[in-house]
Design a protein around this motif. Structure first.
Motif, PDB file in Angstrom:
ATOM      1  N   LYS A 185       0.800  -1.220   0.000  1.00  0.00           N
ATOM      2  CA  LYS A 185       0.000   0.000   0.000  1.00  0.00           C
ATOM      3  C   LYS A 185       0.839   1.281   0.000  1.00  0.00           C
ATOM      4  CE  LYS A 185      -4.364  -2.060   1.423  1.00  0.00           C
ATOM      5  NZ  LYS A 185      -5.404  -2.277   2.446  1.00  0.00           N
ATOM      6  N   PRO A 186       1.987   1.345   0.730  1.00  0.00           N
ATOM      7  CA  PRO A 186       2.804   2.567   0.633  1.00  0.00           C
ATOM      8  C   PRO A 186       3.297   2.844  -0.791  1.00  0.00           C
ATOM      9  CG  PRO A 186       3.379   1.348   2.603  1.00  0.00           C
ATOM     10  CD  PRO A 186       2.443   0.464   1.819  1.00  0.00           C
ATOM     11  N   ALA A 187       3.727   1.802  -1.508  1.00  0.00           N
ATOM     12  CA  ALA A 187       4.200   1.989  -2.882  1.00  0.00           C
ATOM     13  C   ALA A 187       3.047   2.421  -3.791  1.00  0.00           C
ATOM     14  CB  ALA A 187       4.829   0.693  -3.403  1.00  0.00           C
ATOM     15  N   LEU A 188       1.908   1.779  -3.614  1.00  0.00           N
ATOM     16  CA  LEU A 188       0.722   2.109  -4.398  1.00  0.00           C
ATOM     17  C   LEU A 188       0.282   3.551  -4.114  1.00  0.00           C
ATOM     18  CD1 LEU A 188      -0.883   0.231  -6.287  1.00  0.00           C
ATOM     19  CD2 LEU A 188      -2.427  -0.217  -4.391  1.00  0.00           C
ATOM     20  N   ALA A 189       0.359   3.958  -2.855  1.00  0.00           N
ATOM     21  CA  ALA A 189      -0.035   5.317  -2.474  1.00  0.00           C
ATOM     22  C   ALA A 189       0.884   6.346  -3.136  1.00  0.00           C
ATOM     23  CB  ALA A 189      -0.007   5.473  -0.950  1.00  0.00           C
ATOM     24  N   ARG A 190       2.196   6.049  -3.203  1.00  0.00           N
ATOM     25  CA  ARG A 190       3.124   6.983  -3.851  1.00  0.00           C
ATOM     26  C   ARG A 190       2.800   7.131  -5.331  1.00  0.00           C
ATOM     27  NH1 ARG A 190       6.708   4.493  -0.145  1.00  0.00           N
ATOM     28  NH2 ARG A 190       7.430   2.962  -1.667  1.00  0.00           N
ATOM     29  N   GLN A 191       2.471   6.010  -6.002  1.00  0.00           N
ATOM     30  CA  GLN A 191       2.102   6.072  -7.422  1.00  0.00           C
ATOM     31  C   GLN A 191       0.822   6.861  -7.627  1.00  0.00           C
ATOM     32  OE1 GLN A 191       2.334   2.251  -9.704  1.00  0.00           O
ATOM     33  NE2 GLN A 191       3.107   1.416  -7.772  1.00  0.00           N
ATOM     34  N   LEU A 192      -0.153   6.634  -6.733  1.00  0.00           N
ATOM     35  CA  LEU A 192      -1.427   7.333  -6.895  1.00  0.00           C
ATOM     36  C   LEU A 192      -1.260   8.827  -6.647  1.00  0.00           C
ATOM     37  CD1 LEU A 192      -4.438   7.189  -7.506  1.00  0.00           C
ATOM     38  CD2 LEU A 192      -4.847   6.690  -5.085  1.00  0.00           C
ATOM     39  N   ILE A 193      -0.473   9.198  -5.633  1.00  0.00           N
ATOM     40  CA  ILE A 193      -0.237  10.626  -5.360  1.00  0.00           C
ATOM     41  C   ILE A 193       0.465  11.278  -6.559  1.00  0.00           C
ATOM     42  CG2 ILE A 193       1.176  12.204  -3.952  1.00  0.00           C
ATOM     43  CD1 ILE A 193      -1.442  11.448  -2.575  1.00  0.00           C
ATOM     44  N   GLN A 194       1.387  10.567  -7.184  1.00  0.00           N
ATOM     45  CA  GLN A 194       2.078  11.073  -8.377  1.00  0.00           C
ATOM     46  C   GLN A 194       1.064  11.354  -9.496  1.00  0.00           C
ATOM     47  OE1 GLN A 194       5.408  11.754  -8.607  1.00  0.00           O
ATOM     48  NE2 GLN A 194       4.985  12.583 -10.660  1.00  0.00           N
ATOM     49  N   LEU A 195       0.181  10.383  -9.718  1.00  0.00           N
ATOM     50  CA  LEU A 195      -0.839  10.515 -10.760  1.00  0.00           C
ATOM     51  C   LEU A 195      -1.805  11.658 -10.444  1.00  0.00           C
ATOM     52  CD1 LEU A 195      -1.757   8.937 -13.369  1.00  0.00           C
ATOM     53  CD2 LEU A 195      -3.235   7.570 -11.887  1.00  0.00           C
ATOM     54  N   ILE A 196      -2.215  11.748  -9.184  1.00  0.00           N
ATOM     55  CA  ILE A 196      -3.103  12.831  -8.754  1.00  0.00           C
ATOM     56  C   ILE A 196      -2.430  14.187  -8.972  1.00  0.00           C
ATOM     57  CG2 ILE A 196      -4.141  13.929  -6.710  1.00  0.00           C
ATOM     58  CD1 ILE A 196      -4.722  11.051  -5.657  1.00  0.00           C
ATOM     59  N   ALA A 197      -1.149  14.288  -8.607  1.00  0.00           N
ATOM     60  CA  ALA A 197      -0.421  15.563  -8.750  1.00  0.00           C
ATOM     61  C   ALA A 197      -0.347  15.981 -10.213  1.00  0.00           C
ATOM     62  CB  ALA A 197       0.979  15.439  -8.148  1.00  0.00           C
ATOM     63  N   GLU A 198      -0.095  15.035 -11.108  1.00  0.00           N
ATOM     64  CA  GLU A 198      -0.037  15.353 -12.548  1.00  0.00           C
ATOM     65  C   GLU A 198      -1.372  15.919 -13.025  1.00  0.00           C
ATOM     66  OE1 GLU A 198       1.068  11.761 -14.561  1.00  0.00           O
ATOM     67  OE2 GLU A 198       3.000  11.626 -13.497  1.00  0.00           O
ATOM     68  N   HIS A 199      -2.458  15.259 -12.647  1.00  0.00           N
ATOM     69  CA  HIS A 199      -3.767  15.711 -13.115  1.00  0.00           C
ATOM     70  C   HIS A 199      -4.187  17.004 -12.436  1.00  0.00           C
ATOM     71  CE1 HIS A 199      -5.189  12.332 -15.702  1.00  0.00           C
ATOM     72  NE2 HIS A 199      -4.130  11.782 -15.148  1.00  0.00           N
ATOM     73  N   TYR A 200      -3.818  17.154 -11.179  1.00  0.00           N
ATOM     74  CA  TYR A 200      -4.107  18.407 -10.477  1.00  0.00           C
ATOM     75  C   TYR A 200      -3.438  19.581 -11.185  1.00  0.00           C
ATOM     76  CZ  TYR A 200      -3.418  22.139  -7.099  1.00  0.00           C
ATOM     77  OH  TYR A 200      -3.346  23.365  -6.501  1.00  0.00           O
ATOM     78  N   HIS A 201      -2.158  19.425 -11.540  1.00  0.00           N
ATOM     79  CA  HIS A 201      -1.434  20.527 -12.187  1.00  0.00           C
ATOM     80  C   HIS A 201      -1.968  20.775 -13.592  1.00  0.00           C
ATOM     81  CE1 HIS A 201       1.300  21.301  -8.942  1.00  0.00           C
ATOM     82  NE2 HIS A 201       1.661  20.030  -8.877  1.00  0.00           N
ATOM     83  N   ALA A 202      -2.353  19.701 -14.285  1.00  0.00           N
ATOM     84  CA  ALA A 202      -2.945  19.865 -15.629  1.00  0.00           C
ATOM     85  C   ALA A 202      -4.238  20.668 -15.531  1.00  0.00           C
ATOM     86  CB  ALA A 202      -3.213  18.499 -16.244  1.00  0.00           C
ATOM     87  N   ARG A 203      -5.078  20.366 -14.522  1.00  0.00           N
ATOM     88  CA  ARG A 203      -6.325  21.120 -14.366  1.00  0.00           C
ATOM     89  C   ARG A 203      -6.024  22.571 -14.030  1.00  0.00           C
ATOM     90  NH1 ARG A 203     -10.956  20.858  -9.734  1.00  0.00           N
ATOM     91  NH2 ARG A 203      -9.357  22.141  -8.752  1.00  0.00           N
ATOM     92  N   SER A 204      -5.002  22.781 -13.171  1.00  0.00           N
ATOM     93  CA  SER A 204      -4.638  24.155 -12.784  1.00  0.00           C
ATOM     94  C   SER A 204      -4.181  24.951 -13.997  1.00  0.00           C
ATOM     95  CB  SER A 204      -3.512  24.125 -11.744  1.00  0.00           C
ATOM     96  OG  SER A 204      -3.927  23.423 -10.599  1.00  0.00           O
ATOM     97  N   ARG A 205      -3.494  24.253 -14.942  1.00  0.00           N
ATOM     98  CA  ARG A 205      -3.033  24.931 -16.157  1.00  0.00           C
ATOM     99  C   ARG A 205      -4.155  25.066 -17.174  1.00  0.00           C
ATOM    100  NH1 ARG A 205       1.277  21.237 -15.593  1.00  0.00           N
ATOM    101  NH2 ARG A 205       0.394  20.001 -17.257  1.00  0.00           N
ATOM    102  N   GLY A 206      -5.274  24.405 -16.883  1.00  0.00           N
ATOM    103  CA  GLY A 206      -6.411  24.485 -17.795  1.00  0.00           C
ATOM    104  C   GLY A 206      -6.297  23.579 -18.997  1.00  0.00           C
ATOM    105  N   THR A 207      -5.401  22.601 -18.946  1.00  0.00           N
ATOM    106  CA  THR A 207      -5.288  21.635 -20.041  1.00  0.00           C
ATOM    107  C   THR A 207      -6.058  20.376 -19.680  1.00  0.00           C
ATOM    108  OG1 THR A 207      -3.254  20.728 -19.121  1.00  0.00           O
ATOM    109  CG2 THR A 207      -3.033  22.486 -20.731  1.00  0.00           C
ATOM    110  N   GLU A 208      -6.555  19.714 -20.668  1.00  0.00           N
ATOM    111  CA  GLU A 208      -7.349  18.525 -20.427  1.00  0.00           C
ATOM    112  C   GLU A 208      -6.471  17.323 -20.111  1.00  0.00           C
ATOM    113  OE1 GLU A 208     -10.638  17.735 -20.157  1.00  0.00           O
ATOM    114  OE2 GLU A 208     -10.949  19.888 -20.077  1.00  0.00           O
ATOM    115  N   ASN A 209      -5.366  17.172 -20.845  1.00  0.00           N
ATOM    116  CA  ASN A 209      -4.519  15.998 -20.651  1.00  0.00           C
ATOM    117  C   ASN A 209      -3.144  16.409 -20.137  1.00  0.00           C
ATOM    118  OD1 ASN A 209      -6.308  13.884 -21.713  1.00  0.00           O
ATOM    119  ND2 ASN A 209      -6.166  15.101 -23.579  1.00  0.00           N
ATOM    120  N   PRO A 210      -2.728  15.858 -19.036  1.00  0.00           N
ATOM    121  CA  PRO A 210      -1.424  16.219 -18.471  1.00  0.00           C
ATOM    122  C   PRO A 210      -0.279  15.708 -19.341  1.00  0.00           C
ATOM    123  CG  PRO A 210      -2.331  14.368 -17.275  1.00  0.00           C
ATOM    124  CD  PRO A 210      -3.391  14.810 -18.241  1.00  0.00           C
TER     125      PRO A 210
END
Lengths: 240, 240
Positions: free
Chosen positions: A215-240
């Motif tokens: 679960k710790p490894a999985l959590a790190r991967q998910l946080i990475q994925l969440i961060a990418e999509h969060y920043h893409a939304r902040s930039r107003g782009t659809e796909n990170p």
């Protein structure tokens, strides 16, 4: 703890990680819905995934608030922990804080229903069948996602025993989430296991599979994925 | 553990204690009654009192079988442990063994009711109120006490939030127990506390108060009282 942190070597700092300077509210664990002072309804959530996400978000540089139902796990170091019992407690503590948050990750297994009445004294047994009247609990995830302009990037979880992709996509659309992470439960998969696998979905038919890992490894991967999509939304782009 | 045992000094041995050569079956902990693979009904029992009674009975020289619902506690050394989940599991494991037992102590907080149906897959949430149909679980204590000639000396527990003496005496009479130990619960008393107080009742208006003490000390006093009454019954005298 400090020794383990030193032995692990340097982690990303608050100024360097993908969530540096961001605030993340994470819910974790089960809730308990009282029938009376003795009995309650609950579920098998261990809190392992929510707590692992709190650690991973902290290590990604975020300020983390963890609102957790009853769990054997202690709160990770460097995380602001808020302990709750019932879904209504969790709802109150989340809504009081979520306005100032950049991201919200609803990893708790919140009870969908609570007993209509919670007796102040122990209900005595009778010999006949009976019925427990249940009423729906507040839907924390839906409420957070519906906050409108400036709402946090909102990530839900789905634990399913069947038809995982359909149930998860349906929950993503219905609650207007930014992302959902789904896993199988039952037959020793999911709640109490130390490892898991996740299917992650986002609007526009986005999909990623995170293979079975602890679960710790999985959590790190998910946080990475969440961060990418969060920043893409902040930039107003659809796909990170 | 061994070091603690050595530091505590010698305990009474199997040939010397008040229950030497006797067999005792003890139930402990809560039970879990599944609604589906994820959700369940349970209660706040920690198993501390049942496990402390198992240790005290072992130290009094008995062979001890401990049938326990889900608990954070590990089984005491030198005790035969049987792990169960639901009230029906506990009923089955108790009834399979109780015929060969000299004493039975029902310290578990057995769920009185279980959901009428347990779904094989996760029940989906709907937005409306709902009702959970409940049916009574087997009454383990009553069944053991009703075994007739040669039945074990049968001790029950009562956890009450109000009117303790009346509820406990009523349970003693109704289930035809040899003894009942009652305690207050709610408001931080009872289940999760490390200490407790007990009011003990037996037929013929017998009554003893065991003052507030930590659960191991209380368990030793209760086992002593149980042993006295067990031997009195074996000798055919009413009052020990």
């Amino acid at each position: 703890d400090l020794v383990a942190a030193l032995l692990d070597g340097p982690t990303e700092t608050a100024t360097a990680g993908p969530l540096a300077g961001r605030t993340v509210l994470i819910t974790s664990g089960p809730t308990r819905e009282a029938l009376d002072p003795v009995r309650y309804l609950t579920n098998h959530s261990s809190g392992k995934m929510g707590h692992a996400l709190a650690e991973a978000a902290r290590d990604a540089g975020a300020r983390v608030v963890l609102v957790s139902g009853p769990s054997r796990l202690s709160a990770p170091a460097g995380v602001e922990a808020v302990a709750v019992e019932s879904a209504r407690d969790m709802h109150r503590e989340v809504m009081a804080r979520v306005g100032e948050m950049d991201l919200f990750i609803g990893a708790a297994a919140v009870a969908d229903y609570r007993p209509e009445q919670s007796a102040g004294r122990k209900i005595k047994k009778s010999d006949s069948d009976t019925a427990l009247r249940l009423v729906p609990n507040p839907d924390i995830l839906r409420e957070v996602a519906a906050l409108g302009e400036g709402r946090p990037f909102t990530v839900g979880f789905a634990a399913e025993t069947d038809d995982l992709a359909r149930h998860a996509r349906d929950k993503l659309d219905r609650k207007r989430l930014d992302m959902i992470a789904a896993n199988w439960v039952g037959a020793d998969r999911g709640f109490h296991a130390d490892d898991n696998a996740l299917e992650v979905y986002w609007p526009g038919d986005g999909h990623a599979s995170l293979a079975r890992a602890d679960k710790p490894a999985l959590a790190r991967q998910l946080i990475q994925l969440i961060a990418e999509h969060y920043h893409a939304r902040s930039r107003g782009t659809e796909n990170p």
